[in-house]
Design a protein around this motif. Structure first.
Motif, PDB file in Angstrom:
ATOM      1  N   GLY A 190      -2.240  12.676  -6.812  1.00 39.95           N
ATOM      2  CA  GLY A 190      -1.444  11.838  -7.588  1.00 39.95           C
ATOM      3  C   GLY A 190      -1.925  10.520  -7.754  1.00 39.95           C
ATOM      4  O   GLY A 190      -3.181  10.322  -7.998  1.00 39.95           O
ATOM      5  N   THR A 191      -1.156   9.345  -7.502  1.00 39.32           N
ATOM      6  CA  THR A 191      -1.776   7.989  -7.848  1.00 39.32           C
ATOM      7  C   THR A 191      -2.257   7.560  -6.469  1.00 39.32           C
ATOM      8  O   THR A 191      -2.172   8.074  -5.582  1.00 39.32           O
ATOM      9  CB  THR A 191      -0.364   7.130  -8.357  1.00 39.32           C
ATOM     10  N   ALA A 192      -2.779   6.192  -6.528  1.00 39.66           N
ATOM     11  CA  ALA A 192      -3.167   5.807  -5.210  1.00 39.66           C
ATOM     12  C   ALA A 192      -2.243   4.983  -4.133  1.00 39.66           C
ATOM     13  O   ALA A 192      -2.194   5.366  -3.163  1.00 39.66           O
ATOM     14  CB  ALA A 192      -3.849   4.238  -5.678  1.00 39.66           C
ATOM     15  N   THR A 193      -0.628   5.112  -4.911  1.00 41.55           N
ATOM     16  CA  THR A 193       0.418   4.882  -3.940  1.00 41.55           C
ATOM     17  C   THR A 193       0.552   6.087  -2.961  1.00 41.55           C
ATOM     18  O   THR A 193       0.895   6.351  -1.970  1.00 41.55           O
ATOM     19  CB  THR A 193       1.532   4.583  -4.684  1.00 41.55           C
ATOM     20  N   ASP A 194       0.564   7.275  -3.959  1.00 41.51           N
ATOM     21  CA  ASP A 194       0.592   8.579  -3.196  1.00 41.51           C
ATOM     22  C   ASP A 194      -0.312   8.807  -2.165  1.00 41.51           C
ATOM     23  O   ASP A 194      -0.067   9.511  -1.115  1.00 41.51           O
ATOM     24  CB  ASP A 194       0.834   9.804  -4.375  1.00 41.51           C
ATOM     25  N   LEU A 195      -1.592   8.393  -2.704  1.00 43.20           N
ATOM     26  CA  LEU A 195      -2.469   8.603  -1.394  1.00 43.20           C
ATOM     27  C   LEU A 195      -2.216   7.845  -0.343  1.00 43.20           C
ATOM     28  O   LEU A 195      -2.504   8.182   0.770  1.00 43.20           O
ATOM     29  CB  LEU A 195      -3.886   8.158  -1.994  1.00 43.20           C
ATOM     30  N   GLU A 196      -1.775   6.627  -0.407  1.00 40.83           N
ATOM     31  CA  GLU A 196      -1.568   5.912   0.876  1.00 40.83           C
ATOM     32  C   GLU A 196      -0.464   6.620   1.711  1.00 40.83           C
ATOM     33  O   GLU A 196      -0.647   6.643   2.878  1.00 40.83           O
ATOM     34  CB  GLU A 196      -0.667   4.484   0.379  1.00 40.83           C
ATOM     35  N   GLN A 197       0.574   7.199   1.107  1.00 43.47           N
ATOM     36  CA  GLN A 197       1.665   8.028   1.779  1.00 43.47           C
ATOM     37  C   GLN A 197       0.849   9.304   2.556  1.00 43.47           C
ATOM     38  O   GLN A 197       1.160   9.417   3.609  1.00 43.47           O
ATOM     39  CB  GLN A 197       2.652   8.307   1.031  1.00 43.47           C
ATOM     40  N   VAL A 198      -0.028   9.910   1.904  1.00 43.41           N
ATOM     41  CA  VAL A 198      -0.518  11.159   2.040  1.00 43.41           C
ATOM     42  C   VAL A 198      -1.476  10.962   3.303  1.00 43.41           C
ATOM     43  O   VAL A 198      -1.743  11.633   4.343  1.00 43.41           O
ATOM     44  CB  VAL A 198      -1.457  11.744   0.958  1.00 43.41           C
ATOM     45  N   ASN A 199      -2.198   9.716   3.129  1.00 41.95           N
ATOM     46  CA  ASN A 199      -3.240   9.281   4.267  1.00 41.95           C
ATOM     47  C   ASN A 199      -2.395   8.966   5.433  1.00 41.95           C
ATOM     48  O   ASN A 199      -2.787   9.368   6.519  1.00 41.95           O
ATOM     49  CB  ASN A 199      -3.871   7.999   3.642  1.00 41.95           C
ATOM     50  N   PHE A 200      -1.182   8.313   5.576  1.00 39.34           N
ATOM     51  CA  PHE A 200      -0.534   8.049   6.602  1.00 39.34           C
ATOM     52  C   PHE A 200      -0.099   9.586   7.050  1.00 39.34           C
ATOM     53  O   PHE A 200      -0.073   9.550   8.402  1.00 39.34           O
ATOM     54  CB  PHE A 200       0.683   7.291   6.290  1.00 39.34           C
TER      55      PHE A 200
END
Length: 310
Positions: free
Chosen positions: A247-257
């Motif tokens: 998805g978005t960069a915000t989604d990537l932050e959550q997925v990364n965590f």
């Protein structure tokens, strides 16, 4: 009458006033607590200029801390009331609203983890993609409606990460990561017959969880699609591997965590996420058979074509 009101005001002021040096300590703690959610909102909505070491975000955070500190010092005589209002807002968010104590903790961890351990982007900038090899055979082989594939994916979601709570917005992605874990932990690489490109169906590869890179990609894509995920296949020189839409960069932050702290902490220790950003700004995470965690290193980066399975 005026004198009585003044006395009452002084009494209220004295009641809510905190003695030194505790007023400075409370102001500092309250400053940080207020700055965290405000900074998260700014961080997620402002354009990221990708400055070295995220200097822009550091400057924003420092300016916020200074401004909030000045405001709190002006209100230091009623600091207890400020704390009460702040806690009341978070209690309301935790019980009735959409943002409370748990959200502050999760978002702060996610944001700080991403900023301190930047994922490693591989942008796709391709003017002309070559025809995808064996496209019709591969599409037909991705049997995501086959009950055997669906049941295999369901088995994986019951085996891995089933008890994880608090991430309902990313439930499908987490379940797709469960499929990834099941396939990649058991996959046995076997080459095609000599001088022949053999395309196995997803159900065929499922029987022994064996095959080459295109067989792995087909099974991964079919299993992910069978439970609601959006996969695609990337064609490089002599290699095919699957990716999943994040998805978005915000989604990537959550997925990364999630990957680094909860789902694959051992496999991803001191590692970076590897992903592609398509022409619409959507982020796709690498799921190659050589990867030990979602977003593992690319085996090959020279992209010749992409096949998206909407």
């Amino acid at each position: 009458m005026i004198q009585k009101k003044e006395i009452n005001f002084q009494g209220i002021k004295h009641r809510f006033q905190v003695k030194k040096p505790w007023d400075d300590v409370i102001i500092f703690v309250l400053n940080v607590l207020i700055a965290i959610p405000l900074f998260i909102i700014l961080h997620q909505n402002l354009i990221n200029p990708n400055w070295f070491l995220n200097i822009d975000r550091v400057i924003i955070f420092i300016v916020m801390i200074v401004l909030i500190q000045l405001v709190l010092r002006l209100l230091r005589t009623i600091i207890i009331l400020c704390i009460f209002i702040y806690v009341l807002v978070l209690i309301y968010g935790s019980t009735i609203g959409n943002y409370g104590f748990n959200n502050v903790f999760e978002d702060y961890n996610s944001m700080m983890y991403t900023m301190s351990d930047n994922p490693y982007p591989q942008d796709i900038i391709i003017a002309k993609l070559l025809p995808f090899p064996n496209k019709s055979k591969i599409v037909n082989a991705i049997e995501y409606q086959n009950p055997k594939i669906r049941n295999f994916a369901l088995m994986a979601t019951n085996k891995h990460f089933k008890g994880l709570k608090g991430y309902s917005d990313y439930r499908t992605i987490i379940q797709c990561f469960a499929v990834f874990k099941e396939i990649n932990s058991r996959w046995n690489y076997v080459s095609d017959p000599k001088a022949r490109d053999y395309i196995a169906s997803a159900s065929e590869s499922l029987l022994y969880l064996s095959g080459d890179c295109d067989d792995h990609s087909i099974l991964m894509a079919a299993s992910i699609k069978s439970i609601g995920g959006t996969p695609r296949l990337i064609h490089t020189t002599g290699h095919i591997y699957p990716e999943i839409l994040i998805g978005t960069a915000t989604d990537l932050e959550q997925v990364n965590f999630l990957i680094k702290n909860i789902l694959f902490p051992k496999e991803s220790t001191d590692q970076k996420l590897h992903y592609h950003v398509d022409e619409r700004g959507q982020i796709w995470l690498n799921l190659d058979y050589t990867a030990k965690y979602p977003g593992g290193p690319f085996m090959s980066e020279e992209i010749l074509g992409a096949l998206t399975l909407d």
